[in-house]
Design a protein around this motif. Structure first.
Motif, short mmCIF file in Angstrom:
data_model
loop_
_atom_site.label_atom_id
_atom_site.label_comp_id
_atom_site.label_asym_id
_atom_site.label_seq_id
_atom_site.Cartn_x
_atom_site.Cartn_y
_atom_site.Cartn_z
N ASP A 92 0.85 -1.19 0.00
CA ASP A 92 0.00 0.00 0.00
C ASP A 92 0.89 1.24 0.00
O ASP A 92 1.70 1.43 0.91
N LYS A 93 0.72 2.04 -1.05
CA LYS A 93 1.54 3.25 -1.21
C LYS A 93 3.03 2.91 -1.12
O LYS A 93 3.83 3.66 -0.54
N GLY A 94 3.39 1.79 -1.73
CA GLY A 94 4.79 1.39 -1.79
C GLY A 94 5.33 0.74 -0.53
O GLY A 94 6.51 0.38 -0.49
N LYS A 95 4.49 0.53 0.47
CA LYS A 95 4.94 -0.03 1.74
C LYS A 95 4.28 -1.40 1.99
O LYS A 95 3.11 -1.60 1.68
N LEU A 96 5.04 -2.30 2.58
CA LEU A 96 4.53 -3.61 2.93
C LEU A 96 3.62 -3.52 4.14
O LEU A 96 3.96 -2.89 5.14
N GLU A 97 2.44 -4.16 4.04
CA GLU A 97 1.52 -4.25 5.16
C GLU A 97 1.09 -5.70 5.35
O GLU A 97 1.00 -6.46 4.38
N VAL A 98 0.82 -6.06 6.61
CA VAL A 98 0.33 -7.40 6.93
C VAL A 98 -0.99 -7.27 7.68
O VAL A 98 -1.30 -6.22 8.24
N LEU A 99 -1.76 -8.35 7.66
CA LEU A 99 -3.11 -8.33 8.23
C LEU A 99 -3.16 -9.11 9.54
O LEU A 99 -2.90 -10.31 9.57
N LEU A 124 6.59 -13.82 10.65
CA LEU A 124 6.59 -12.43 10.17
C LEU A 124 7.99 -12.02 9.73
O LEU A 124 8.16 -11.40 8.67
N GLU A 125 9.00 -12.38 10.51
CA GLU A 125 10.37 -12.03 10.14
C GLU A 125 10.77 -12.67 8.82
O GLU A 125 11.46 -12.05 7.99
N ALA A 126 10.34 -13.91 8.60
CA ALA A 126 10.65 -14.60 7.35
C ALA A 126 9.96 -13.91 6.18
O ALA A 126 10.53 -13.79 5.08
N LEU A 127 8.73 -13.46 6.38
CA LEU A 127 8.00 -12.75 5.33
C LEU A 127 8.71 -11.45 4.97
O LEU A 127 8.88 -11.11 3.79
N VAL A 128 9.12 -10.71 5.98
CA VAL A 128 9.82 -9.44 5.74
C VAL A 128 11.14 -9.68 5.03
O VAL A 128 11.53 -8.93 4.12
N ASP A 129 11.85 -10.73 5.42
CA ASP A 129 13.12 -11.06 4.77
C ASP A 129 12.92 -11.38 3.30
O ASP A 129 13.70 -10.93 2.44
N ALA A 130 11.86 -12.13 2.97
CA ALA A 130 11.57 -12.44 1.57
C ALA A 130 11.23 -11.17 0.80
O ALA A 130 11.63 -11.01 -0.37
N HIS A 131 10.51 -10.26 1.42
CA HIS A 131 10.19 -8.97 0.78
C HIS A 131 11.47 -8.18 0.51
O HIS A 131 11.62 -7.59 -0.57
N THR A 132 12.38 -8.19 1.45
CA THR A 132 13.65 -7.46 1.29
C THR A 132 14.45 -8.02 0.12
O THR A 132 15.12 -7.28 -0.60
N ARG A 133 14.35 -9.34 -0.10
CA ARG A 133 15.09 -9.98 -1.20
C ARG A 133 14.33 -9.90 -2.52
O ARG A 133 14.78 -10.45 -3.53
N ASN A 134 13.17 -9.27 -2.53
CA ASN A 134 12.30 -9.21 -3.72
C ASN A 134 11.82 -10.59 -4.15
O ASN A 134 11.61 -10.84 -5.34
N SER A 152 9.95 -16.97 -8.04
CA SER A 152 9.96 -15.52 -7.83
C SER A 152 9.39 -14.79 -9.03
O SER A 152 9.75 -15.07 -10.17
N SER A 153 8.49 -13.85 -8.78
CA SER A 153 7.90 -13.05 -9.86
C SER A 153 8.84 -11.95 -10.31
O SER A 153 8.73 -11.46 -11.44
N THR A 154 9.74 -11.54 -9.45
CA THR A 154 10.65 -10.43 -9.79
C THR A 154 12.03 -10.91 -10.23
O THR A 154 12.72 -10.21 -10.95
N ASN A 155 12.43 -12.09 -9.80
CA ASN A 155 13.68 -12.69 -10.23
C ASN A 155 13.34 -13.89 -11.11
O ASN A 155 13.20 -15.01 -10.63
N HIS A 156 13.15 -13.63 -12.40
CA HIS A 156 12.56 -14.60 -13.33
C HIS A 156 13.28 -15.94 -13.31
O HIS A 156 14.50 -16.02 -13.42
N GLY A 157 12.46 -16.99 -13.13
CA GLY A 157 12.98 -18.34 -13.21
C GLY A 157 13.62 -18.87 -11.95
O GLY A 157 14.04 -20.03 -11.92
N ARG A 158 13.68 -18.06 -10.90
CA ARG A 158 14.34 -18.51 -9.67
C ARG A 158 13.32 -19.13 -8.72
O ARG A 158 12.42 -18.46 -8.24
N ILE A 159 13.49 -20.41 -8.44
CA ILE A 159 12.64 -21.10 -7.48
C ILE A 159 13.13 -20.76 -6.08
O ILE A 159 14.33 -20.88 -5.78
#
Length: 322
Positions: free
Chosen positions: A31-38, A140-150, A304-311
């Motif tokens: 949202d507005k370029g920022k990661l949010e969780v529910l 949550l930390e794992a999710l944030v880490d994955a976001h940081t790695r794109n 990965s959707s941003t790093n094409h072809g990387r499982i």
């Protein structure tokens, strides 16, 4: 009695078989370029947590995670990256909760009023301070880490071995016409329920009857696109293995969710292609010994959707078999 999938999960977590198995999701959005969780507020416990709940009879953990999210906050999600499972003590003994990331996009969450009477979209930093169970911070930390790695935004590539077929010894007609056994037809329905957790839009299948029958319940119910690929048959893959590898490689091209259904002898070729798209650490999670997968069993890779072809993740589940 635990399903095969539950038994494998329990064996992978220190402390032995848990008394209670549950599953849930960490829904996220940008949202507005920022990661949010529910987060959800649970009136029964007066706490803030993630959508989750206990397994129903005959249910695998991925199915449970999707169902509980739908029931508690009205979101029909598709599972993304697997996140760390957490284990803690409860009155009944020990409890394990398995979590997945789930991209909510623009979907609207509505609490059911019973299990959840409030929701809050917030930053990961705010969520850390609000979570009532400290162990809920680990996924949550794992999710944030994955976001940081794109690598948080992904699409699934599933590999399914066809369900149990009639024995070769009792079949006298063409091998490609050998159908599923009665237990295999029940397995195919269970495979359909399992696939729903990732909702593949496309199905690539060997045209042999037992493979088509395995995916037909899912294709029919979800109007998925079915493509029959001769290169995925036992005979074609044995004669021209390069064609089978190429068919799997092409599954990456559209960058959209896809399931591949094939035969036991073809699985080493399929997994060989997948290994070229992942780290050695992940490759070690792929089956290496014959029969590789049981009938109706699946390997799920998140790409990965941003790093094409990387499982970026590998999971393995067997559809519930009665």
């Amino acid at each position: 009695m635990a399903t095969p999938e539950q038994a494998r999960t329990a064996a992978a977590i220190p402390g032995g078989t848990p008394d209670i198995v549950a599953a849930g999701t960490l829904c996220w959005r940008i949202d507005k370029g920022k990661l949010e969780v529910l987060l959800i507020h649970r009136p029964r416990y007066q706490d803030w947590s993630w959508p989750k709940g206990k397994l129903d009879p005959g249910e695998t953990t991925p199915e449970c995670a999707v169902r509980e999210t739908s029931e508690e906050i009205g979101l029909r999600v598709q599972l993304g990256l697997p996140l760390p499972s957490i284990r803690y003590a409860v009155a009944a003994g020990s409890k394990v909760v398995h979590y997945w990331a789930a991209h909510a996009g623009r979907s609207t969450a509505v609490p059911d009023g019973k299990e959840a009477d409030g929701i809050r979209w917030c930053s990961p930093e705010t969520a850390r301070g609000m979570l009532s169970n400290p162990s809920d911070i680990e996924p949550l930390e794992a999710l944030v880490d994955a976001h940081t790695r794109n690598d948080l935004l992904t699409w699934p590539l599933l590999v399914v071995r066809h369900a149990k077929a009639q024995p070769r010894s009792s079949w006298s007609r063409a091998e490609g016409e050998r159908p599923l056994a009665a237990t295999g037809r029940r397995q195919a329905v269970a495979v359909s329920r399992l696939l729903q957790a990732w909702a593949p839009e496309r199905i690539l299948s060997s045209p042999w009857v037992r493979c088509v029958q395995t995916v037909s319940p899912y294709v029919t119910k979800h109007n998925a696109k079915l493509k029959l690929v001769d290169a995925l048959t036992e005979s074609d893959a044995a004669r021209r293995p390069g064609r089978a590898r190429s068919a799997v490689e092409k599954a990456f091209d559209k960058r959209k969710s896809v399931a591949v259904c094939t035969h036991r002898p073809v699985l080493p070729l399929v997994f060989g292609v997948l290994r070229t798209h992942m780290t050695a650490q992940l490759a070690a999670l792929l089956p290496t010994d014959d029969p590789y997968l049981s009938p109706g069993e699946a390997v799920i890779c998140q790409v990965s959707s941003t790093n094409h072809g990387r499982i970026v993740s590998v999971e393995q589940y067997r559809a519930y078999d009665d």
